[in-house]
Design a protein around this motif. Structure first.
Motif, mmCIF file in Angstrom:
data_model
loop_
_atom_site.group_PDB
_atom_site.id
_atom_site.type_symbol
_atom_site.label_atom_id
_atom_site.label_comp_id
_atom_site.label_asym_id
_atom_site.label_seq_id
_atom_site.Cartn_x
_atom_site.Cartn_y
_atom_site.Cartn_z
ATOM 1 N N UNK A 46 19.173 60.982 -0.441
ATOM 2 C CA UNK A 46 18.831 61.657 0.810
ATOM 3 C C UNK A 46 17.612 62.554 0.618
ATOM 4 N N UNK A 47 16.570 62.306 1.427
ATOM 5 C CA UNK A 47 15.402 63.189 1.463
ATOM 6 C C UNK A 47 15.532 64.110 2.669
ATOM 7 N N UNK A 48 15.445 65.412 2.416
ATOM 8 C CA UNK A 48 15.632 66.414 3.463
ATOM 9 C C UNK A 48 14.384 67.269 3.596
ATOM 10 N N UNK A 49 13.917 67.451 4.829
ATOM 11 C CA UNK A 49 12.772 68.320 5.103
ATOM 12 C C UNK A 49 13.214 69.406 6.080
ATOM 13 N N UNK A 50 12.908 70.671 5.754
ATOM 14 C CA UNK A 50 13.361 71.812 6.555
ATOM 15 C C UNK A 50 12.157 72.657 6.965
ATOM 16 N N UNK A 51 12.077 72.970 8.258
ATOM 17 C CA UNK A 51 11.043 73.876 8.763
ATOM 18 C C UNK A 51 11.718 74.885 9.687
ATOM 19 N N UNK A 52 11.566 76.175 9.379
ATOM 20 C CA UNK A 52 12.091 77.241 10.229
ATOM 21 C C UNK A 52 10.928 77.994 10.857
ATOM 22 N N UNK A 53 11.033 78.240 12.169
ATOM 23 C CA UNK A 53 9.943 78.864 12.915
ATOM 24 C C UNK A 53 10.477 79.979 13.798
ATOM 25 N N UNK A 54 9.722 81.074 13.880
ATOM 26 C CA UNK A 54 10.018 82.129 14.841
ATOM 27 C C UNK A 54 9.445 81.690 16.186
ATOM 28 N N UNK A 164 22.856 73.588 18.696
ATOM 29 C CA UNK A 164 22.489 72.570 17.712
ATOM 30 C C UNK A 164 22.323 71.237 18.428
ATOM 31 N N UNK A 165 21.225 70.555 18.141
ATOM 32 C CA UNK A 165 20.981 69.224 18.695
ATOM 33 C C UNK A 165 20.847 68.242 17.540
ATOM 34 N N UNK A 166 21.568 67.126 17.645
ATOM 35 C CA UNK A 166 21.581 66.125 16.578
ATOM 36 C C UNK A 166 21.095 64.786 17.118
ATOM 37 N N UNK A 174 24.445 57.891 11.091
ATOM 38 C CA UNK A 174 24.049 59.045 10.296
ATOM 39 C C UNK A 174 23.036 59.890 11.063
ATOM 40 N N UNK A 175 23.054 61.186 10.790
ATOM 41 C CA UNK A 175 22.120 62.113 11.420
ATOM 42 C C UNK A 175 20.735 61.928 10.800
ATOM 43 N N UNK A 176 19.716 61.771 11.640
ATOM 44 C CA UNK A 176 18.350 61.652 11.131
ATOM 45 C C UNK A 176 17.519 62.890 11.461
ATOM 46 N N UNK A 177 18.022 63.711 12.405
ATOM 47 C CA UNK A 177 17.320 64.950 12.737
ATOM 48 C C UNK A 177 18.325 65.954 13.286
ATOM 49 N N UNK A 178 18.112 67.215 12.933
ATOM 50 C CA UNK A 178 18.974 68.304 13.413
ATOM 51 C C UNK A 178 18.082 69.477 13.790
ATOM 52 N N UNK A 179 18.223 69.940 15.021
ATOM 53 C CA UNK A 179 17.479 71.116 15.476
ATOM 54 C C UNK A 179 18.470 72.214 15.819
ATOM 55 N N UNK A 180 18.300 73.372 15.190
ATOM 56 C CA UNK A 180 19.184 74.518 15.421
ATOM 57 C C UNK A 180 18.380 75.652 16.043
ATOM 58 N N UNK A 181 18.876 76.179 17.153
ATOM 59 C CA UNK A 181 18.257 77.333 17.796
ATOM 60 C C UNK A 181 19.248 78.482 17.728
ATOM 61 N N UNK A 183 19.152 82.514 18.053
ATOM 62 C CA UNK A 183 18.342 83.688 18.364
ATOM 63 C C UNK A 183 16.882 83.296 18.505
ATOM 64 N N UNK A 184 16.018 83.953 17.733
ATOM 65 C CA UNK A 184 14.583 83.679 17.794
ATOM 66 C C UNK A 184 14.131 82.651 16.761
ATOM 67 N N UNK A 185 15.069 82.092 16.021
ATOM 68 C CA UNK A 185 14.712 81.176 14.934
ATOM 69 C C UNK A 185 15.086 79.741 15.291
ATOM 70 N N UNK A 186 14.092 78.864 15.201
ATOM 71 C CA UNK A 186 14.340 77.434 15.374
ATOM 72 C C UNK A 186 14.240 76.765 14.003
ATOM 73 N N UNK A 187 15.266 76.007 13.668
ATOM 74 C CA UNK A 187 15.322 75.319 12.374
ATOM 75 C C UNK A 187 15.392 73.818 12.630
#
Length: 331
Positions: A46-54, A164-166, A174-181, A183-187
């Motif tokens: 599994x290759x995982x890429x994570x980006x967190x943004x304000x 959370x959006x999957x 299988x999950x290919x993308x996950x977006x978590x909101x 507060x002010x942080x989007x992951x």
């Protein structure tokens, strides 16, 4: 060469569209198939890429990527830009590429992205707070999109909603993308899953430079594989919870060796570790003796109040304890 077995894929039909008449909704079937797919995982790459943004200023808070070779909850190898982590049974080697130093410590199964995902999927299935919001083609992959909303209690009167959006591959579930909101942080986390590579034991070896310095934390602690042994080693009466969430079992306990500094709080402490059968749920109970009081710190990835009966039971039985609870703090 010894190879581990891989996974079995599930493609389940949609059974129905209503709940009132006893049939099941498409969203239920998607989540059910997803849970079965993750339950079937034996090995995976599994290759995982994570980006967190304000989201207020669009500044990137965190950006990292990992490649995990997974061969079981206590057997995996992860490599990122700066670190390599190898779990082998009850021990884990953390290697920092910049300092060229390693730390040997106890294994935390939930450091594995595969098991973290499986834990999330189990929660989605169990609590049912999800809905199908559409479908989307992501880089040639047809996906179903589900949204999950969770109440996060900031206080007795304030509640924040975490969304959370999957994006779920229609073919593999299988999950290919996950977006978590939150507060002010989007992951945003994206996953590239390799079903074809066979995993063998050599893939899990550290393969580190010969001159690496490794600090062994086990030189400074005792590990106990039974509650009875932990009780014997403790210099105070351990408080053993009776009402833990269903399915949790004692895994081990650990205690630091005594520091010559008498003010070190870890001189009079011990930690009890509990996991469920597939290592996706955990409760860590750390107990400190401070005078006549026992301070209890509970860390867990249960997030829906499952520990409330445990805490209420302890408070009803013991007057000399102070309890603090941290949810989703074990990764």
């Amino acid at each position: 060469m010894i190879f581990f077995t891989s996974i079995q894929l599930f493609n389940l039909p949609f059974i129905g569209t209503k709940i009132g008449d006893g049939t099941l909704t498409p969203s239920y079937n998607i989540v059910y198939a997803m849970q079965k797919a993750y339950d079937s995982v034996k090995t995976i790459v599994l290759d995982t890429s994570i980006v967190e943004t304000n989201i207020k200023n669009n500044k990137v808070i965190k950006k990292e990527s990992w490649k995990e070779i997974y061969a079981g909850p206590l057997s995996y190898r992860m490599e990122g830009c700066d670190q390599i982590l190898i779990a082998d049974g009850t021990k884990t080697l953390n290697y920092d590429k910049k300092s060229k130093k390693g730390v040997l410590k106890w294994t935390n199964p939930l450091a594995s992205p595969v098991l973290e995902l499986k834990s999330q999927v189990d929660d989605i299935y169990k609590y049912g707070n999800y809905k199908l919001v559409g479908s989307e083609n992501l880089d040639g992959i047809d996906t179903n999109v589900i949204k999950v909303e969770t109440e996060i209690k900031k206080s007795k009167v304030k509640v924040r909603i975490k969304t959370d959006t999957y994006w779920i591959d229609k073919k593999t579930n299988f999950i290919v993308k996950h977006e978590e909101l939150n507060g002010d942080v989007k992951r945003i986390v994206t996953y590239n899953i390799d079903f074809n590579t066979l995993v063998n034991k050599d893939d899990l070896k550290p393969n580190l430079p010969e001159d690496v310095y490794v600090y062994n934390t086990f030189d400074n602690m005792y590990i106990f594989n039974s509650i009875e042994d932990a009780k014997k080693a403790s210099d105070f009466d351990l408080i053993i919870p009776d009402k833990l969430p269903t399915g949790l079992k004692f895994f081990n306990a650990w205690k630091y060796k005594k520091d010559p500094n008498p003010s070190n709080p870890y001189n009079h402490s011990i930690q009890l570790c509990y996991y469920n059968e597939d290592y996706t749920k955990v409760v860590y109970i750390e107990e400190f003796k401070k005078g006549d009081k026992i301070l209890i710190k509970i860390s867990t990835n249960f997030v829906h109040g499952e520990l409330k009966p445990t805490i209420d039971d302890l408070k009803s039985k013991y007057r000399n304890i102070d309890i603090t609870l941290s949810e989703s703090s074990v990764y």
